[in-house]
Write a protein that holds these residues in place. Structure first.
Motif, PDB file in Angstrom:
ATOM      1  N   ASN A   1       0.835  -1.196   0.000  1.00  0.00           N
ATOM      2  CA  ASN A   1       0.000   0.000   0.000  1.00  0.00           C
ATOM      3  C   ASN A   1       0.874   1.253   0.000  1.00  0.00           C
ATOM      4  OD1 ASN A   1      -1.797   2.148   1.347  1.00  0.00           O
ATOM      5  ND2 ASN A   1      -3.209   0.445   1.000  1.00  0.00           N
ATOM      6  N   SER A   2       0.354   2.344  -0.539  1.00  0.00           N
ATOM      7  CA  SER A   2       1.121   3.594  -0.586  1.00  0.00           C
ATOM      8  C   SER A   2       1.243   4.242   0.799  1.00  0.00           C
ATOM      9  CB  SER A   2       0.477   4.576  -1.565  1.00  0.00           C
ATOM     10  OG  SER A   2      -0.824   4.919  -1.142  1.00  0.00           O
ATOM     11  N   ASN A   3       0.375   3.892   1.730  1.00  0.00           N
ATOM     12  CA  ASN A   3       0.387   4.463   3.077  1.00  0.00           C
ATOM     13  C   ASN A   3       1.289   3.626   3.993  1.00  0.00           C
ATOM     14  OD1 ASN A   3      -0.188   5.207   5.739  1.00  0.00           O
ATOM     15  ND2 ASN A   3      -2.321   5.647   5.278  1.00  0.00           N
ATOM     16  N   PRO A   4       2.339   4.221   4.542  1.00  0.00           N
ATOM     17  CA  PRO A   4       3.253   3.472   5.408  1.00  0.00           C
ATOM     18  C   PRO A   4       2.582   2.850   6.638  1.00  0.00           C
ATOM     19  CG  PRO A   4       4.149   5.642   4.929  1.00  0.00           C
ATOM     20  CD  PRO A   4       2.776   5.594   4.351  1.00  0.00           C
TER      21      PRO A   4
ATOM     22  N   ARG B   1       0.969  -2.153   9.588  1.00  0.00           N
ATOM     23  CA  ARG B   1      -0.039  -3.062  10.151  1.00  0.00           C
ATOM     24  C   ARG B   1      -0.053  -4.388   9.402  1.00  0.00           C
ATOM     25  NH1 ARG B   1      -3.212   1.713  10.236  1.00  0.00           N
ATOM     26  NH2 ARG B   1      -4.410   0.929   8.464  1.00  0.00           N
ATOM     27  N   ALA B   2       0.149  -4.342   8.103  1.00  0.00           N
ATOM     28  CA  ALA B   2       0.173  -5.571   7.299  1.00  0.00           C
ATOM     29  C   ALA B   2       1.385  -6.428   7.662  1.00  0.00           C
ATOM     30  CB  ALA B   2       0.199  -5.228   5.813  1.00  0.00           C
ATOM     31  N   VAL B   3       2.515  -5.783   7.869  1.00  0.00           N
ATOM     32  CA  VAL B   3       3.749  -6.494   8.212  1.00  0.00           C
ATOM     33  C   VAL B   3       3.587  -7.246   9.532  1.00  0.00           C
ATOM     34  CG1 VAL B   3       6.096  -6.037   9.068  1.00  0.00           C
ATOM     35  CG2 VAL B   3       5.364  -5.117   6.866  1.00  0.00           C
TER      36      VAL B   3
ATOM     37  N   GLN C   1      12.601  -9.128   2.606  1.00  0.00           N
ATOM     38  CA  GLN C   1      12.578  -8.208   1.463  1.00  0.00           C
ATOM     39  C   GLN C   1      12.030  -6.847   1.868  1.00  0.00           C
ATOM     40  OE1 GLN C   1      10.199 -10.274  -1.441  1.00  0.00           O
ATOM     41  NE2 GLN C   1      12.004 -10.778  -2.666  1.00  0.00           N
ATOM     42  N   ILE C   2      10.966  -6.853   2.623  1.00  0.00           N
ATOM     43  CA  ILE C   2      10.367  -5.594   3.067  1.00  0.00           C
ATOM     44  C   ILE C   2      11.341  -4.842   3.968  1.00  0.00           C
ATOM     45  CG2 ILE C   2       8.498  -4.561   4.424  1.00  0.00           C
ATOM     46  CD1 ILE C   2       6.742  -6.960   3.451  1.00  0.00           C
ATOM     47  N   ALA C   3      11.982  -5.556   4.872  1.00  0.00           N
ATOM     48  CA  ALA C   3      12.942  -4.927   5.789  1.00  0.00           C
ATOM     49  C   ALA C   3      14.086  -4.263   5.015  1.00  0.00           C
ATOM     50  CB  ALA C   3      13.493  -5.959   6.766  1.00  0.00           C
TER      51      ALA C   3
ATOM     52  N   GLY D   1      10.138   3.190   9.303  1.00  0.00           N
ATOM     53  CA  GLY D   1       9.243   2.572  10.277  1.00  0.00           C
ATOM     54  C   GLY D   1       8.739   1.220   9.806  1.00  0.00           C
ATOM     55  N   VAL D   2       8.452   1.122   8.524  1.00  0.00           N
ATOM     56  CA  VAL D   2       7.989  -0.142   7.955  1.00  0.00           C
ATOM     57  C   VAL D   2       9.133  -1.145   7.946  1.00  0.00           C
ATOM     58  CG1 VAL D   2       7.040  -1.273   5.909  1.00  0.00           C
ATOM     59  CG2 VAL D   2       6.230   0.994   6.551  1.00  0.00           C
ATOM     60  N   SER D   3      10.317  -0.699   7.571  1.00  0.00           N
ATOM     61  CA  SER D   3      11.493  -1.578   7.580  1.00  0.00           C
ATOM     62  C   SER D   3      11.755  -2.115   8.985  1.00  0.00           C
ATOM     63  CB  SER D   3      12.734  -0.824   7.089  1.00  0.00           C
ATOM     64  OG  SER D   3      12.609  -0.498   5.741  1.00  0.00           O
ATOM     65  N   GLN D   4      11.663  -1.246   9.976  1.00  0.00           N
ATOM     66  CA  GLN D   4      11.887  -1.654  11.358  1.00  0.00           C
ATOM     67  C   GLN D   4      10.816  -2.636  11.822  1.00  0.00           C
ATOM     68  OE1 GLN D   4      14.570  -1.051  13.325  1.00  0.00           O
ATOM     69  NE2 GLN D   4      13.588  -2.556  14.650  1.00  0.00           N
ATOM     70  N   ALA D   5       9.581  -2.378  11.456  1.00  0.00           N
ATOM     71  CA  ALA D   5       8.490  -3.287  11.829  1.00  0.00           C
ATOM     72  C   ALA D   5       8.705  -4.662  11.208  1.00  0.00           C
ATOM     73  CB  ALA D   5       7.149  -2.710  11.388  1.00  0.00           C
TER      74      ALA D   5
END
Length: 62
Positions: free
Chosen positions: A13-16, A21-23, A34-36, A43-47
């Protein structure tokens, strides 16, 4: 929200915040890695890293 967000998985999604939440629900270790490594939002990478470590610990205990 972009119109294209309707057609992609939540982790893309375009919204971090939506991606974070998906992660937190993902269980695919390769995808989390891959996401990390590749997500533009720190923040997404850290999650993703946190979730990956959590799943690896659970896997090693079991």
């Amino acid at each position: 929200m972009k119109f294209s967000d309707i057609f992609v998985p939540r982790w893309q999604n375009s919204n971090p915040e939506v991606r974070k939440r998906a992660v937190e629900r993902l269980k695919d270790l390769k995808l989390l890695a891959q996401i990390a490594e590749n997500d533009d939002d720190p923040g997404v990478s850290q999650a993703a890293m946190t979730r990956l470590e959590s799943l690896q610990v659970k896997e090693s205990v079991a």
